[in-house]
Design a protein around this motif. Structure first.
Motif, short mmCIF file in Angstrom:
data_model
loop_
_atom_site.label_atom_id
_atom_site.label_comp_id
_atom_site.label_asym_id
_atom_site.label_seq_id
_atom_site.Cartn_x
_atom_site.Cartn_y
_atom_site.Cartn_z
N VAL A 329 0.85 -1.19 0.00
CA VAL A 329 0.00 0.00 0.00
C VAL A 329 0.89 1.25 0.00
CG1 VAL A 329 -1.72 1.33 1.29
CG2 VAL A 329 -1.90 -1.16 1.15
N SER A 389 -7.39 -2.76 -0.63
CA SER A 389 -6.35 -1.73 -0.65
C SER A 389 -5.27 -2.04 -1.68
CB SER A 389 -5.73 -1.59 0.74
OG SER A 389 -6.67 -1.11 1.67
N THR A 393 -4.50 0.24 -4.91
CA THR A 393 -3.11 0.71 -5.02
C THR A 393 -2.56 0.37 -6.39
OG1 THR A 393 -2.69 0.47 -2.63
CG2 THR A 393 -0.77 0.47 -4.09
N GLU A 441 -7.26 5.03 0.93
CA GLU A 441 -6.76 4.87 -0.44
C GLU A 441 -7.89 4.53 -1.43
OE1 GLU A 441 -5.30 3.45 2.20
OE2 GLU A 441 -5.27 1.27 2.04
#
Length: 669
Positions: A329, A389, A393, A441
């Motif tokens: 991440v 995530s 990402t 995110e």
């Protein structure tokens, strides 16, 4: 052939047959039941077995035996499917029957006319054939052969009732021989009442042969003891024999081996289902103890591999998993030096994981998949949050900052250079939807328009299944983060975006779909409610094909969403799409009884509304054989059962052609 389906059962057959220990399964080929089934047209042979008894490998032995016997006889058609224990993303009944149809058609010197007609009817419109059309085609192709053999492995792992009905029809009408394996599940075994039955249970000799062929050299002096102990302990379960044999890997001295064998004797599966589950759980827990006993780096890699295989929404290739594991991440690009070797990924998992011939990383047996899915909160409690995530990402890498690819070649190159792109784009939202909290995110990704465009392009291309041309022209542009969040039903993300006050709730993609249209089409009730509560959405907004949120929800049978929309009192219940069909027409044709009732209860629908082809809701329901819907429409007392389409067809005509006996009786009043 590729348009029919891209699945290749031959690759699976090669993979399974390769795993066969030479000489095993001969008892089955020599059995009276199997020989009688071979010799008699129209026979069905049902072969249930306990988990791990070798059903799939034995199925591959049967396929190999039949293809060898009739290798030089073009008048014999052979088709087989291996049902997958993974979610049925590409293994619904239509796909499985299409695979059987493809295999039978491939056995002909030229393309059968029924298949060509199916292709011509749909390819230009980019539609897929209905189950009835597929059924008619396979019935037609089956008549070309003097004998037809249909083999289905693991029927319990797919939509069994509809598939089995089709197989029984082929057996009754075309004399097809049907061979089926399954676990002992009541709803499956009941369907084979009064049909030939032969249980699959690995013989002790088969297990001993398997152990001989797979035993490490270091155990040579203890070979007989190991064979006897394990074959006695596993009670006819090949997979358990393999797991038990692997459990001896870390035993060094003869005493350690004998102590381990003594413990195995106490864990015999016996015949009880609950006891077997408990024993298998002990086996997998022991494997996890071995994994956790490794050095820290090996343990972390193993747990990461197992969590991805357990929680992934579709099987991952080795290359996809390598890329997923390499992402941290906060990364802005993939670090090639962070890629784990496939060999290491497999070796640290204590024999629980393998890579098959198609390069798919999977558990060695579906009981392992079941165990880890059932105990996911224990072993991988935060997995979905982490995977979501990692996906966003990856989709936020610098390589995607250019947004939408302008050409097919550019898009294909993007797919090739970024192996995890397809999975991440297709599944980040499903993982995000299952999390208790949403990480920052995810919102950051949804607020970056260029990255949203890159993600939505991959999402739309694969949705079109076999339409692998014209990527750049086929994909929807102008999708926003709110569109994506609504599409996946990520309620927390939709709410967060709405709270910013910077999103246009009525923005349209180039296909004309608003966030509300996406949410309604996919049945995301909570998201639909959030959007309606803004008081700003155009509830009757139409896509480029003329479809409203109500029409999409009605067609898909999303009862709760239909009720939400109706309760606003603002929907145009009679809105027609470009083909002239209303929400009632689509709901009736799709057999969604509860939705049809909701629409009828409003008292505002025209039950005699005709589309461009002149078909009414009753006509569509009759054609598809939806008895309950036909009865609902007839009970209104407002339908004309003799109403004719533009081609002069009545509801009775459609029902009779498709063989829907119960509907025909209802219409003969």
């Amino acid at each position: 052939m590729e348009w029919l389906t891209q699945s290749d059962s031959a690759l699976q057959q090669q993979d399974f047959l390769r795993r066969r220990q030479p000489g095993t399964g001969q008892w089955f080929l020599d059995s009276e039941e199997y020989r009688a089934w071979l010799q008699t047209a129209g026979e069905t042979l049902f072969c249930p077995g306990i988990p791990g008894s070798g059903k799939t490998i034995l199925t591959s032995i049967v396929v190999d035996d039949i293809t060898t016997r009739f290798r030089n006889d073009d008048s014999v058609g052979i088709a087989y499917v291996y049902c997958n224990f993974r979610p049925a993303d590409r293994q619904n009944t239509e796909d499985l029957v299409m695979s059987l149809l493809k295999q039978l058609a491939q056995g002909q010197p030229s393309l059968p006319e029924s298949v060509k007609s199916l292709y011509d009817r749909h390819v230009k419109r980019q539609t897929r054939p209905s189950f009835d059309e597929i059924s008619g085609a396979i019935q037609s192709v089956a008549t070309i052969f003097s004998r037809v053999f249909l083999i289905i492995d693991a029927l319990d792992e797919c939509h069994q009732s509809k598939l089995l009905t089709e197989m029984f029809n082929l057996s009754a009408k075309r004399g097809a021989n049907v061979f089926v394996t399954s676990r002992f599940i009541p709803e499956v075994t009941e369907m084979f009442d009064r049909r030939t039955y032969l249980e699959i249970r690995a013989s002790k000799r088969d297990i001993e042969m398997y152990l001989e062929g797979n035993m490490p050299q270091k155990f040579h002096q203890l070979q007989d003891e190991i064979k006897t102990s394990i074959s006695d302990a596993v009670d006819g379960m090949f997979r358990l024999a393999d797991i038990y044999l692997r459990s001896l890997d870390d035993k060094i001295t003869p005493r350690e081996v004998r102590n381990a064998l003594a413990r195995l004797q106490k864990q015999s599966p016996g015949s009880g289902g609950d006891e077997r589950i408990q024993i298998l759980s002990q086996v997998y827990e022991h494997a996890m103890e071995r994994i956790d006993g490794q050095m820290s780096g090996f343990k972390q890699l193993a747990r990461s591999v197992l969590s991805w295989i357990t929680c992934a929404k579709r099987p991952l290739t080795a290359l996809e998993l390598q890329h997923a594991l390499a992402v941290n991440v906060g990364d802005t690009r993939l670090d090639e030096e962070n890629l784990s070797r496939i060999e290491d990924m497999i070796s640290v998992c204590a024999g629980l994981v393998t890579v098959d011939k198609e390069s798919i990383v999977r558990f060695v047996h579906y009981t392992a998949q079941e165990y880890f899915q059932q105990t996911q909160q224990r072993w991988f409690s935060d997995a979905n949050n982490h995977i979501a995530s990692i996906c966003v990402t990856y989709l936020s890498f610098i390589v995607f900052e250019s947004g939408y690819c302008q050409s097919d070649d550019e898009f294909k190159e993007r797919l090739r250079l970024n192996p995890f792109y397809d999975y991440a784009a297709h599944n980040w939202g499903y993982h995000a939807r299952e999390t208790l909290t949403l990480r920052g995110e995810v919102i950051d990704f949804l607020q970056d328009q260029k990255k949203v465009e890159a993600s939505s392009q991959a999402l739309s291309v694969v949705e079109r299944e076999s339409a692998y041309l014209n990527y750049s022209r086929a994909s929807p542009r102008r999708m926003t983060g709110l569109h994506l969040a609504a599409y996946f039903g990520v309620e927390k993300a939709v709410n967060a975006l709405l709270l910013t006050g910077k999103v246009d709730v009525n923005s349209k993609s180039n296909s004309g779909q608003t966030p509300l249209l996406y949410a309604a089409e996919r049945g995301h009730e909570a998201v639909v409610k959030l959007l309606l509560d803004t008081g700003k959405v155009d509830i009757n907004s139409k896509s480029n094909s003329g479809r409203t949120p109500l029409l999409y929800a009605a067609e898909r049978g999303h009862e709760a969403v239909v009720k939400l929309l109706l309760d606003t009192g603002k929907v145009d219940i009679e809105s027609k799409d470009d083909s002239g069909r209303t929400p009632l027409s689509w709901a009736a044709g799709s057999g969604h009884e509860a939705v049809v009732k909701l629409l009828l209860d409003t008292g505002k629908v025209d039950v005699e509304s005709k589309d461009e082809s002149g078909q009414t809701p009753l006509s569509w329901a009759a054609e598809s054989g939806h008895e309950a819907v036909v009865k609902l429409l007839l009970d209104t007392g407002k339908v004309d059962i003799n109403s004719k389409s533009t081609s002069g067809r009545t509801p009775l005509s459609y029902a009779a052609e498709r063989g829907h006996e119960a509907v025909v009786k209802l219409l003969q009043v």
